[in-house]
Design a protein around this motif. Structure first.
Motif, PDB file in Angstrom:
ATOM      1  N   VAL A  97     -21.828  25.196   9.640  1.00 54.96           N
ATOM      2  CA  VAL A  97     -22.671  26.344  10.004  1.00 54.96           C
ATOM      3  C   VAL A  97     -23.080  27.176   8.795  1.00 54.96           C
ATOM      4  O   VAL A  97     -24.138  27.808   8.789  1.00 54.96           O
ATOM      5  N   GLY A  98     -22.241  27.187   7.735  1.00 53.11           N
ATOM      6  CA  GLY A  98     -22.564  27.946   6.531  1.00 53.11           C
ATOM      7  C   GLY A  98     -22.104  29.389   6.607  1.00 53.11           C
ATOM      8  O   GLY A  98     -21.835  29.925   7.693  1.00 53.11           O
ATOM      9  N   PRO A  99     -21.996  30.077   5.449  1.00 47.67           N
ATOM     10  CA  PRO A  99     -21.528  31.467   5.390  1.00 47.67           C
ATOM     11  C   PRO A  99     -22.436  32.404   6.192  1.00 47.67           C
ATOM     12  O   PRO A  99     -23.651  32.224   6.243  1.00 47.67           O
ATOM     13  N   GLY A 100     -21.789  33.396   6.820  1.00 43.81           N
ATOM     14  CA  GLY A 100     -22.544  34.399   7.556  1.00 43.81           C
ATOM     15  C   GLY A 100     -22.994  33.970   8.933  1.00 43.81           C
ATOM     16  O   GLY A 100     -23.655  34.741   9.639  1.00 43.81           O
ATOM     17  N   LYS A 101     -22.635  32.776   9.368  1.00 45.99           N
ATOM     18  CA  LYS A 101     -23.085  32.264  10.655  1.00 45.99           C
ATOM     19  C   LYS A 101     -21.919  32.244  11.654  1.00 45.99           C
ATOM     20  O   LYS A 101     -20.749  32.265  11.276  1.00 45.99           O
ATOM     21  N   GLU A 102     -22.277  32.165  12.927  1.00 46.13           N
ATOM     22  CA  GLU A 102     -21.275  32.107  13.987  1.00 46.13           C
ATOM     23  C   GLU A 102     -21.021  30.652  14.392  1.00 46.13           C
ATOM     24  O   GLU A 102     -21.949  29.858  14.519  1.00 46.13           O
ATOM     25  N   ILE A 103     -19.753  30.331  14.562  1.00 43.04           N
ATOM     26  CA  ILE A 103     -19.369  29.014  15.090  1.00 43.04           C
ATOM     27  C   ILE A 103     -19.422  29.106  16.612  1.00 43.04           C
ATOM     28  O   ILE A 103     -18.663  29.868  17.220  1.00 43.04           O
ATOM     29  N   THR A 104     -20.329  28.379  17.227  1.00 44.12           N
ATOM     30  CA  THR A 104     -20.517  28.468  18.673  1.00 44.12           C
ATOM     31  C   THR A 104     -19.901  27.259  19.380  1.00 44.12           C
ATOM     32  O   THR A 104     -19.485  26.285  18.746  1.00 44.12           O
ATOM     33  N   ARG A 105     -19.899  27.331  20.709  1.00 40.11           N
ATOM     34  CA  ARG A 105     -19.377  26.233  21.506  1.00 40.11           C
ATOM     35  C   ARG A 105     -20.155  24.938  21.251  1.00 40.11           C
ATOM     36  O   ARG A 105     -19.595  23.845  21.313  1.00 40.11           O
ATOM     37  N   ARG A 106     -21.446  25.088  20.950  1.00 38.71           N
ATOM     38  CA  ARG A 106     -22.279  23.907  20.700  1.00 38.71           C
ATOM     39  C   ARG A 106     -21.758  23.122  19.500  1.00 38.71           C
ATOM     40  O   ARG A 106     -21.599  21.894  19.565  1.00 38.71           O
ATOM     41  N   GLU A 107     -21.469  23.804  18.377  1.00 34.19           N
ATOM     42  CA  GLU A 107     -20.938  23.110  17.194  1.00 34.19           C
ATOM     43  C   GLU A 107     -19.542  22.536  17.465  1.00 34.19           C
ATOM     44  O   GLU A 107     -19.213  21.446  16.998  1.00 34.19           O
ATOM     45  N   ILE A 108     -18.752  23.291  18.226  1.00 30.87           N
ATOM     46  CA  ILE A 108     -17.395  22.826  18.528  1.00 30.87           C
ATOM     47  C   ILE A 108     -17.441  21.538  19.343  1.00 30.87           C
ATOM     48  O   ILE A 108     -16.740  20.570  19.059  1.00 30.87           O
ATOM     49  N   ASP A 109     -18.300  21.504  20.373  1.00 31.26           N
ATOM     50  CA  ASP A 109     -18.417  20.312  21.213  1.00 31.26           C
ATOM     51  C   ASP A 109     -18.947  19.112  20.427  1.00 31.26           C
ATOM     52  O   ASP A 109     -18.540  17.972  20.663  1.00 31.26           O
ATOM     53  N   GLN A 110     -19.840  19.383  19.476  1.00 32.49           N
ATOM     54  CA  GLN A 110     -20.452  18.289  18.714  1.00 32.49           C
ATOM     55  C   GLN A 110     -19.556  17.758  17.606  1.00 32.49           C
ATOM     56  O   GLN A 110     -19.517  16.548  17.349  1.00 32.49           O
ATOM     57  N   LEU A 111     -18.816  18.650  16.936  1.00 30.62           N
ATOM     58  CA  LEU A 111     -18.170  18.276  15.677  1.00 30.62           C
ATOM     59  C   LEU A 111     -16.654  18.097  15.740  1.00 30.62           C
ATOM     60  O   LEU A 111     -16.089  17.327  14.960  1.00 30.62           O
ATOM     61  N   VAL A 112     -15.993  18.827  16.622  1.00 29.35           N
ATOM     62  CA  VAL A 112     -14.525  18.783  16.621  1.00 29.35           C
ATOM     63  C   VAL A 112     -14.044  17.440  17.173  1.00 29.35           C
ATOM     64  O   VAL A 112     -14.485  16.995  18.236  1.00 29.35           O
ATOM     65  N   THR A 113     -13.171  16.800  16.420  1.00 29.58           N
ATOM     66  CA  THR A 113     -12.604  15.519  16.837  1.00 29.58           C
ATOM     67  C   THR A 113     -11.615  15.740  17.961  1.00 29.58           C
ATOM     68  O   THR A 113     -10.667  16.516  17.823  1.00 29.58           O
ATOM     69  N   LEU A 152     -16.174  22.852  10.515  1.00 28.17           N
ATOM     70  CA  LEU A 152     -17.115  23.709  11.235  1.00 28.17           C
ATOM     71  C   LEU A 152     -17.745  24.755  10.312  1.00 28.17           C
ATOM     72  O   LEU A 152     -18.958  24.998  10.368  1.00 28.17           O
ATOM     73  N   CYS A 153     -16.915  25.370   9.452  1.00 27.80           N
ATOM     74  CA  CYS A 153     -17.430  26.389   8.537  1.00 27.80           C
ATOM     75  C   CYS A 153     -18.427  25.787   7.540  1.00 27.80           C
ATOM     76  O   CYS A 153     -19.448  26.397   7.219  1.00 27.80           O
ATOM     77  N   ALA A 154     -18.121  24.592   7.062  1.00 27.25           N
ATOM     78  CA  ALA A 154     -19.037  23.922   6.125  1.00 27.25           C
ATOM     79  C   ALA A 154     -20.362  23.591   6.809  1.00 27.25           C
ATOM     80  O   ALA A 154     -21.428  23.658   6.185  1.00 27.25           O
ATOM     81  N   ASP A 156      -1.332  21.473  16.430  1.00 21.01           N
ATOM     82  CA  ASP A 156      -0.887  21.225  15.057  1.00 21.01           C
ATOM     83  C   ASP A 156      -1.805  21.983  14.097  1.00 21.01           C
ATOM     84  O   ASP A 156      -3.018  21.739  14.056  1.00 21.01           O
ATOM     85  N   LEU A 157      -1.244  22.910  13.317  1.00 25.45           N
ATOM     86  CA  LEU A 157      -2.065  23.782  12.479  1.00 25.45           C
ATOM     87  C   LEU A 157      -2.836  23.017  11.414  1.00 25.45           C
ATOM     88  O   LEU A 157      -3.974  23.374  11.084  1.00 25.45           O
ATOM     89  N   GLN A 158      -2.233  21.983  10.853  1.00 23.18           N
ATOM     90  CA  GLN A 158      -2.934  21.221   9.823  1.00 23.18           C
ATOM     91  C   GLN A 158      -4.215  20.605  10.384  1.00 23.18           C
ATOM     92  O   GLN A 158      -5.271  20.669   9.754  1.00 23.18           O
ATOM     93  N   ALA A 159      -4.130  20.024  11.580  1.00 23.68           N
ATOM     94  CA  ALA A 159      -5.317  19.446  12.213  1.00 23.68           C
ATOM     95  C   ALA A 159      -6.321  20.530  12.566  1.00 23.68           C
ATOM     96  O   ALA A 159      -7.542  20.356  12.397  1.00 23.68           O
ATOM     97  N   LEU A 160      -5.838  21.681  13.024  1.00 21.45           N
ATOM     98  CA  LEU A 160      -6.735  22.774  13.409  1.00 21.45           C
ATOM     99  C   LEU A 160      -7.518  23.308  12.213  1.00 21.45           C
ATOM    100  O   LEU A 160      -8.731  23.517  12.290  1.00 21.45           O
ATOM    101  N   PHE A 161      -6.836  23.510  11.092  1.00 25.24           N
ATOM    102  CA  PHE A 161      -7.523  24.041   9.917  1.00 25.24           C
ATOM    103  C   PHE A 161      -8.482  23.010   9.320  1.00 25.24           C
ATOM    104  O   PHE A 161      -9.505  23.370   8.740  1.00 25.24           O
ATOM    105  N   HIS A 162      -8.154  21.733   9.464  1.00 21.41           N
ATOM    106  CA  HIS A 162      -9.078  20.691   9.024  1.00 21.41           C
ATOM    107  C   HIS A 162     -10.377  20.762   9.827  1.00 21.41           C
ATOM    108  O   HIS A 162     -11.477  20.689   9.261  1.00 21.41           O
ATOM    109  N   GLU A 163     -10.267  20.932  11.139  1.00 22.14           N
ATOM    110  CA  GLU A 163     -11.461  21.046  11.981  1.00 22.14           C
ATOM    111  C   GLU A 163     -12.228  22.322  11.662  1.00 22.14           C
ATOM    112  O   GLU A 163     -13.468  22.335  11.670  1.00 22.14           O
ATOM    113  N   LEU A 164     -11.505  23.414  11.388  1.00 21.95           N
ATOM    114  CA  LEU A 164     -12.175  24.675  11.056  1.00 21.95           C
ATOM    115  C   LEU A 164     -12.962  24.565   9.756  1.00 21.95           C
ATOM    116  O   LEU A 164     -14.093  25.072   9.654  1.00 21.95           O
ATOM    117  N   GLU A 165     -12.377  23.907   8.758  1.00 24.10           N
ATOM    118  CA  GLU A 165     -13.083  23.699   7.487  1.00 24.10           C
ATOM    119  C   GLU A 165     -14.403  22.962   7.724  1.00 24.10           C
ATOM    120  O   GLU A 165     -15.445  23.300   7.164  1.00 24.10           O
TER     121      GLU A 165
END
Length: 352
Positions: free
Chosen positions: A199-215, A195-197, A184-193
């Motif tokens: 890690v901050g601008p200019g940074k890479e979103i890694t598997r570590r942040e994804i495992d920790q933060l994505v619902t 993650l981006c918030a 579901d794109l709405q849920a995906l973009f919510h999770e991306l927002e």
């Protein structure tokens, strides 16, 4: 005219070359609402929007009132827009539908009439009323179908959206977000927002942040349960089951998703054993936007025999019968099932 593509529709909005009639439908509600709002905002012109834009609830407004709005002239503008949300033709009488088809055939050039369905779902195979409406709109105007994105398309969209937010995201890690969240794109973009918030601008979103933060959605949690069982991780399997009970998930729903995980394994194993690729089942079953499930099944189940998977499916079927016939405590049924599946997986290990 035939149904126009999402790409062509986007070009019409950008150029401002509108038709007088649109029907936006399909499963991907996030994109449907996004493009509906873009069309509506552009079609009613920049000035006097309060007068030249009329939003109508298609579930309650009469066709006569709808027609009156369509026929009204714009104020100091080339055109006006009438936006009708969630018109449900299944709930309309034959008299209403007759008036609706008459309205569709006589939309003035000064009006852009937009029907869009942010909530209503169409049963494309069974509904004669919807088929007739789609055909009528295609003759007089434009229809656009927003289908579920494939996993590859969703991965590209997530990577592009991350880049716009000045973050880096690899295709593989975008796939992991989809695996956890669903398609579901709405849920995906919510999770991306989120993650981006983080890690901050200019940074890479890694598997570590994804495992920790994505619902992780309900289905993902149950698929994690299946992996724990197949890996013979007794403690982890029961802790995940305990978490699902703590979250008040229905045992029948848990069993349904768990059965789906084993069906994925069985289908992939049967395909590979027949000399086909792991993605072969996608030709026969609904895996659009969920192709990762087949790849995961190939990764997780390659070492299991077809006989072991059949025995597991039998155990799942017996548990389903027990739950639906209300025989015994529902939690006990599920705990017993997990024990049986673990033992089947354990026997497979010693048979290797």
């Amino acid at each position: 005219m035939p149904e126009i593509t999402e790409t062509e529709f986007k070009k019409q909005i950008e150029r401002g070359t509108f038709g007088s009639l649109y029907l936006l439908h399909g499963e991907e509600k996030y994109l449907l609402k996004l493009y509906a709002n873009r069309l509506i905002e552009k079609a009613c012109g920049g000035a006097f929007q309060d007068f030249n834009l009329q939003r109508i609830d298609g579930g309650s407004v009469s066709i006569d009132d709808m027609a009156a709005a369509v026929e009204a002239v714009p104020l100091l503008s080339e055109r006006k827009c009438v936006a009708v949300s969630d018109l449900d033709v299944e709930a309309r009488s034959a008299s209403d539908l007759s008036k609706l088809y008459e309205l569709i055939g006589m939309v003035p050039d000064s009006t852009v009439l937009v029907f869009y369905l942010p909530s209503v779902e169409i049963d494309y195979k069974k509904s004669a009323k919807w088929k007739k409406l789609l055909t009528a709109v295609q003759k007089a105007g434009n229809t656009v179908c927003f289908k579920r994105k494939t996993q590859a398309d969703a991965e590209k969209m997530l990577c592009a959206a991350a880049a716009k937010r000045h973050c880096e995201l690899s295709r593989a890690d975008a796939g992991k977000i989809i695996e956890y969240t669903g398609n579901d794109l709405q849920a995906l973009f919510h999770e991306l927002e989120k993650l981006c918030a983080y890690v901050g601008p200019g940074k890479e979103i890694t598997r570590r942040e994804i495992d920790q933060l994505v619902t992780k959605n309900f289905e993902t949690t149950v698929f994690m349960l299946s992996r724990a069982i197949l890996a013979r991780q007794y403690d982890k399997a029961y802790s995940i089951l305990d978490l699902l009970f703590y979250q008040n998930e229905e045992p029948v729903s848990v069993l349904a998703v768990l059965s789906t995980a084993y069906l994925d394994l069985y289908r992939v194993r049967a395909a590979v054993q027949s000399g086909e690729s792991a993605l072969e089942p996608a030709k026969y079953f609904d895996y659009k936007g969920k192709e990762f499930r087949l790849r995961n099944a190939e990764r997780d189940g390659g070492r299991f025999s077809i006989e072991m998977l059949r025995e597991s499916l039998d155990a799942l079927l017996n548990a389903d019968v027990a739950l639906k016939s209300a025989r015994g405590n529902r939690r006990t049924v599920m705990e017993t099932l997990i024990a049986r599946l673990l033992l089947i997986a354990e026997r497979e290990k010693f048979a290797e």
